[in-house]
Design a protein around this motif. Structure first.
Motif, PDB file in Angstrom:
ATOM      1  N   ALA A   1       0.794  -1.235   0.000  1.00 21.94           N
ATOM      2  CA  ALA A   1       0.000   0.000   0.000  1.00 21.94           C
ATOM      3  C   ALA A   1       0.824   1.282   0.000  1.00 21.94           C
ATOM      4  N   LEU A   2       1.998   1.233   0.605  1.00 19.16           N
ATOM      5  CA  LEU A   2       2.765   2.480   0.773  1.00 19.16           C
ATOM      6  C   LEU A   2       3.771   2.662  -0.363  1.00 19.16           C
ATOM      7  N   GLY A   3       4.164   3.915  -0.559  1.00 17.49           N
ATOM      8  CA  GLY A   3       5.231   4.196  -1.508  1.00 17.49           C
ATOM      9  C   GLY A   3       4.799   4.282  -2.948  1.00 17.49           C
ATOM     10  N   ARG A   4       3.511   4.207  -3.203  1.00 17.14           N
ATOM     11  CA  ARG A   4       3.032   4.420  -4.572  1.00 17.14           C
ATOM     12  C   ARG A   4       1.750   5.250  -4.493  1.00 17.14           C
ATOM     13  N   PRO A   5       1.725   6.354  -5.222  1.00 13.29           N
ATOM     14  CA  PRO A   5       0.517   7.188  -5.178  1.00 13.29           C
ATOM     15  C   PRO A   5      -0.630   6.527  -5.924  1.00 13.29           C
TER      16      PRO A   5
ATOM     17  N   SER B   1      -2.719   9.112  -1.756  1.00 20.42           N
ATOM     18  CA  SER B   1      -1.881   7.953  -1.461  1.00 20.42           C
ATOM     19  C   SER B   1      -2.179   7.469  -0.049  1.00 20.42           C
ATOM     20  N   PHE B   2      -1.771   6.247   0.224  1.00 17.96           N
ATOM     21  CA  PHE B   2      -1.769   5.786   1.610  1.00 17.96           C
ATOM     22  C   PHE B   2      -0.574   6.410   2.316  1.00 17.96           C
ATOM     23  N   LEU B   3      -0.780   6.797   3.575  1.00 19.13           N
ATOM     24  CA  LEU B   3       0.271   7.449   4.355  1.00 19.13           C
ATOM     25  C   LEU B   3       0.909   6.515   5.366  1.00 19.13           C
ATOM     26  N   SER B   4       0.110   5.605   5.914  1.00 18.45           N
ATOM     27  CA  SER B   4       0.645   4.718   6.959  1.00 18.45           C
ATOM     28  C   SER B   4      -0.239   3.496   7.110  1.00 18.45           C
ATOM     29  N   VAL B   5       0.360   2.454   7.640  1.00 16.62           N
ATOM     30  CA  VAL B   5      -0.374   1.231   8.019  1.00 16.62           C
ATOM     31  C   VAL B   5       0.156   0.794   9.377  1.00 16.62           C
ATOM     32  N   GLU B   6      -0.743   0.607  10.326  1.00 19.35           N
ATOM     33  CA  GLU B   6      -0.347   0.171  11.664  1.00 19.35           C
ATOM     34  C   GLU B   6      -1.203  -1.020  12.088  1.00 19.35           C
ATOM     35  N   ARG B   7      -0.605  -1.952  12.780  1.00 10.14           N
ATOM     36  CA  ARG B   7      -1.366  -3.096  13.332  1.00 10.14           C
ATOM     37  C   ARG B   7      -1.683  -2.825  14.797  1.00 10.14           C
ATOM     38  N   LYS B   8      -2.925  -3.092  15.178  1.00 13.44           N
ATOM     39  CA  LYS B   8      -3.373  -2.873  16.557  1.00 13.44           C
ATOM     40  C   LYS B   8      -4.026  -4.158  17.061  1.00 13.44           C
TER      41      LYS B   8
ATOM     42  N   VAL C   1      -7.304  -8.531  16.473  1.00 12.97           N
ATOM     43  CA  VAL C   1      -6.263  -7.886  15.664  1.00 12.97           C
ATOM     44  C   VAL C   1      -6.906  -7.143  14.490  1.00 12.97           C
ATOM     45  N   PHE C   2      -6.444  -5.915  14.272  1.00 16.57           N
ATOM     46  CA  PHE C   2      -6.924  -5.150  13.128  1.00 16.57           C
ATOM     47  C   PHE C   2      -5.820  -4.206  12.663  1.00 16.57           C
ATOM     48  N   ASP C   3      -5.916  -3.787  11.418  1.00 18.54           N
ATOM     49  CA  ASP C   3      -4.961  -2.838  10.854  1.00 18.54           C
ATOM     50  C   ASP C   3      -5.652  -1.512  10.589  1.00 18.54           C
ATOM     51  N   ILE C   4      -4.927  -0.437  10.790  1.00 19.33           N
ATOM     52  CA  ILE C   4      -5.428   0.903  10.470  1.00 19.33           C
ATOM     53  C   ILE C   4      -4.561   1.465   9.353  1.00 19.33           C
ATOM     54  N   ALA C   5      -5.184   1.715   8.222  1.00 14.47           N
ATOM     55  CA  ALA C   5      -4.478   2.312   7.078  1.00 14.47           C
ATOM     56  C   ALA C   5      -5.017   3.719   6.856  1.00 14.47           C
ATOM     57  N   ILE C   6      -4.118   4.679   6.813  1.00 13.03           N
ATOM     58  CA  ILE C   6      -4.518   6.080   6.621  1.00 13.03           C
ATOM     59  C   ILE C   6      -4.167   6.505   5.198  1.00 13.03           C
ATOM     60  N   PHE C   7      -5.156   7.117   4.541  1.00 13.31           N
ATOM     61  CA  PHE C   7      -4.882   7.649   3.204  1.00 13.31           C
ATOM     62  C   PHE C   7      -5.321   9.107   3.122  1.00 13.31           C
ATOM     63  N   GLU C   8      -4.744   9.819   2.166  1.00 19.75           N
ATOM     64  CA  GLU C   8      -5.153  11.212   1.949  1.00 19.75           C
ATOM     65  C   GLU C   8      -5.522  11.416   0.487  1.00 19.75           C
TER      66      GLU C   8
END
Lengths: 143, 157
Positions: free
Chosen positions: B20-24, B110-117, B124-131
């Motif tokens: 998800a990250l590093g590509r617009p 783009s996606f800005l971050s992905v975090e596992r919580k 367990v879930f992941d939070i992906a932030i996009f702008e």
């Protein structure tokens, strides 16, 4: 006079429309079936009524702010978290209160706490917003 | 979907970041038609429902439509799918000026971050932030949206 603690007049949807959920899903190509397929809602263990899209719940808060501040053009920033679902048929009310008022270059703006609650009192969306204040005495203060 | 290194069937957070990250997003442009302005305002029960004014929530809806990826594809970038129950976790809308009917705007994102919580109830879930940003044809910023998507990872341990 608008200041910290001032209440924003609440804004209510008497019954959230399942048909509107389908329309929004189609407009934004949202593939998430809990917004339009009751079978999927049941399978997800969420009951038997479609779930309103989070962004639509955000739009209700914007409606409240726009009515209070004199138009959507005065809504500057809204930052919310979705903490509970809104279902078709629910009554929801957008509420808010002023946290602070700032003056910048002759333009006043209000930082507000905002939230959306269901008829049973469950808070579904919570966050903050910034609105431009069009002029002292131009907007209603209910408390 | 690829399985995680622990053999649970859930992707690892590193796999998701690599995807998800590093590509617009491809991006694109949009024009809000009068009928769209009316239908969206009606669907969100706005006070003003007309073909001539645009509800602010269109900054999210229209940007999403012109991002060059569908929501379904965004779920795929995060190694998930609509059937796995992804949810919108948060939204920030920064509005520089109102959208206008009949005007073309350009969207990037783009996606800005992905975090596992891990939550006591949610597991367990992941939070992906996009702008998503909207600019006019003179490159002036019109609006910025930042959203988090929550992806349940039932197979993760």
């Amino acid at each position: 006079m608008i200041g910290p603690g001032s209440q924003i007049p609440p804004w209510t949807v008497p019954a959230v429309s399942a048909e509107s959920m389908k329309l929004v899903a189609a407009l934004i190509r949202d593939p998430t079936p809990i917004h339009w397929d009751v079978q999927a809602v049941r399978a997800a263990g969420l009951g038997d009524k479609p779930v309103n899209g989070g962004a639509v719940n955000l739009a209700y808060l914007i409606n409240m702010l726009a009515r209070w501040a004199g138009g959507t053009q005065n809504v500057v920033d809204v930052d919310v978290r979705y903490v509970a679902n809104v279902f078709a048929g629910d009554t929801v009310t957008a509420r808010g209160s002023v946290r602070s008022v700032r003056e910048d270059g002759g333009q006043s703006s209000a930082e507000c706490d905002v939230w959306l609650e269901r008829g049973d009192g469950t808070v579904c969306v919570t966050g903050t917003a910034t609105v431009r204040l069009p002029g002292v005495g131009d907007i209603p203060d209910v408390g | 979907m690829s399985g995680g290194p622990d053999g649970t069937g859930a992707p690892s957070v590193d796999e998701i970041r690599a995807s998800a990250l590093g590509r617009p997003f491809p991006g694109g442009s949009f024009v809000i038609e009068p009928w769209e302005a009316f239908l969206v305002a009606d669907a969100v029960a706005a006070d003003e429902i007309s073909q001539h004014s645009v509800h602010p929530i269109q900054n999210y809806f229209a940007a999403l439509g012109a991002a060059g990826v569908t929501l379904d594809e965004m779920f795929g970038w995060c190694l998930s799918a609509a059937s796995e129950g992804p949810m919108l976790g948060s939204t920030r809308l920064e509005l520089s000026r109102p959208l206008e009917v009949g005007v073309r705007y350009v969207v990037e994102g783009s996606f800005l971050s992905v975090e596992r919580k891990r939550g006591a109830r949610a597991g367990v879930f992941d939070i992906a932030i996009f702008e998503l940003t909207i600019r006019d044809l003179d490159a002036q910023l019109v609006a910025r949206t930042e959203c988090s998507l929550i992806f349940p990872r039932k197979a993760a341990v």
